[in-house]
Design an enzyme around this catalytic site. Structure first.
Site, PDB file in Angstrom:
ATOM      1  N   TYR A 101       0.857  -1.190   0.000  1.00  0.00           N
ATOM      2  CA  TYR A 101       0.000   0.000   0.000  1.00  0.00           C
ATOM      3  C   TYR A 101       0.888   1.234   0.000  1.00  0.00           C
ATOM      4  CZ  TYR A 101      -2.992   3.753   1.767  1.00  0.00           C
ATOM      5  OH  TYR A 101      -3.659   4.929   1.917  1.00  0.00           O
ATOM      6  N   GLU A 190      -3.498   7.452  -4.161  1.00  0.00           N
ATOM      7  CA  GLU A 190      -3.388   6.222  -3.382  1.00  0.00           C
ATOM      8  C   GLU A 190      -3.271   5.021  -4.320  1.00  0.00           C
ATOM      9  OE1 GLU A 190      -5.931   4.987   0.366  1.00  0.00           O
ATOM     10  OE2 GLU A 190      -6.806   4.120  -1.433  1.00  0.00           O
TER      11      GLU A 190
END
Ligand code: GDP
Ligand code: MN
Length: 382
Positions: A101, A190
């Site tokens: 992530y 993101e």
């Protein structure tokens, strides 16, 4: 403005961030053609402005064009948390070895961009932050100094990326993500998951990209990415007319001049036992055109059963606003009750004009509270 995954990936690619090759499709036939062109296994991904598509069944692997067509037929038209799927992104499937992530967003408290990186990707990042905060590498970038290459090395090292070839790719990708963030005036970039493929290639498998609308004058190409159909119809109309408008749940339409006054009005409506249908700020202007535009937006919401004008004249003159209201009423037929509270500059003159014209559905009140009580009462009686 939030971008769709495929749009975010287009921007990623522009900044040299590796993504899979793909095609956009709005019909199952287009999805089949896309799979034929791409060849091999593909993944059919619902394009909606919300996350968690995988869990909702909006992401499916397909081994052949036939299968891609069938998957697209299933996904198109699907409802994912209130968002109807009208486009799918068909891309070459990746062989995933690891899921990481990576994101960069604004930390308003620190007034700096904040990177977050963890090798425990693929799951909810909130969960990682909660259960194993030590696994989440966090790093602020000083906007005046700018991003420094050692910061990418620090993130990669702290999150525990150990393979040298992988480190190199992660470090390069972090730098490019910062360039994309700044270069697009983004508020959020993101990548979840950031994957390492079985062949050891690092790439962005998903994108969540939010761009600051206020910077659109610098990015006409990004501004054009807006999907007008996905927007609320009133909000779209408001944007076209340049009216500040936010849709709320109740049944009383609010018009005020200045965001602070509008917010107080919401409170007073609640105090009087009602609930606002919207938040509408006329801003400094109170001319006829502005009032007509705002009224058009508000009355296009079928939930609205009464309207409250709350105007405090400073630079705005109340007689101008009164003229605007009367002008608007002469141009549009509005049968809903309209309560007007005018105070401040030229309030007397404004009230006198309204009382003289006296349209049957218009009520003039002296104070904010009495006006709120009046509109709540009138909305109930109907
Ligand atoms: P989200 O659920 O909306 O966040 O959508 P993502 O794009 O993150 O995809 C969700 C999940 O689908 C990923 O975490 C993967 O597990 C899976 N997925 C997506 N693309 C591929 C792919 O190309 N290959 C494989 N094997 N799985 C994929
Ligand atoms: Mn994702």
């Amino acid at each position: 403005m939030d971008l769709y995954e495929y749009q975010g990936k287009q921007l990623f690619a522009r900044f040299g961030i590796p993504v899979s090759e793909g095609r956009l499709a709005t019909t199952k036939e287009e999805a089949r053609a896309a799979a034929e062109e791409l060849g091999g296994q593909v993944v059919v991904k619902a394009q909606v402005l919300t996350g968690g598509r995988g869990k909702a069944g909006g992401i499916k692997l397909a081994g052949s064009p036939d299968e891609a067509e069938a998957q697209a037929a299933e996904i198109l038209g699907m409802d994912i948390r209130g968002h109807t799927v009208r486009r799918v992104w068909v891309e070459q499937a990746s062989d995933i070895a690891k899921e990481y992530y990576l994101s960069v967003t604004f930390d308003r408290g620190e007034k700096k961009p904040l990177f977050m990186f963890t090798t425990q990707g693929g799951v909810d990042i909130e969960e990682v932050a909660e259960s194993s905060p030590e696994a989440l590498a966090r790093l602020h970038v000083d906007p005046l100094v700018g991003f420094q290459p050692y910061q990418a090395r620090w993130l990669s090292f702290t999150a525990g990326v150990s393979d040298p070839a992988e480190q190199k790719q992660v470090i390069s990708l972090v730098g490019r993500l910062y360039e994309a963030f700044v270069g697009c005036d983004a508020m959020l970039c993101e990548v979840n998951p950031l994957i390492v493929t079985a062949e050891g290639k690092v790439k962005a498998l998903d994108s969540k990209f939010t761009v600051d609308d206020n910077a659109f004058f610098r990015h006409p190409d990004i501004a054009e990415m807006r999907d007008l159909e996905a927007d609320d119809p009133q909000e779209r109309l408001a944007r076209e007319k340049g009216v500040t408008y936010v849709k709320l749940e109740g049944d009383i339409g609010i018009l005020g001049n200045g965001a602070g006054l509008v917010m107080s009005t919401l409170d007073v409506i609640a105090q009087a036992g009602g609930s606002a249908a919207n938040f509408c700020d006329l801003g400094g202007g109170g001319d006829a055109e502005g009032v007509v535009d705002a009224l058009q937006v508000i009355t296009s919401d079928p939930q609205v059963r009464g309207i409250l004008f709350n105007i405090f004249g400073g630079i705005t003159r109340c007689d101008e606003v009164a003229r605007g209201i009367l002008e608007a009423l002469s141009r549009m037929s509005i049968e809903l009750p309209i309560v007007v509270r005018l105070d401040g500059t030229n309030a007397e003159a404004g009230r006198a004009m309204l009382l003289e014209a006296a349209p049957p559905n218009l009520y003039v009140e002296d104070t904010m509270l009495s006006a709120a009580e009046r509109v709540v009462e009138l909305t109930r009686v109907q």
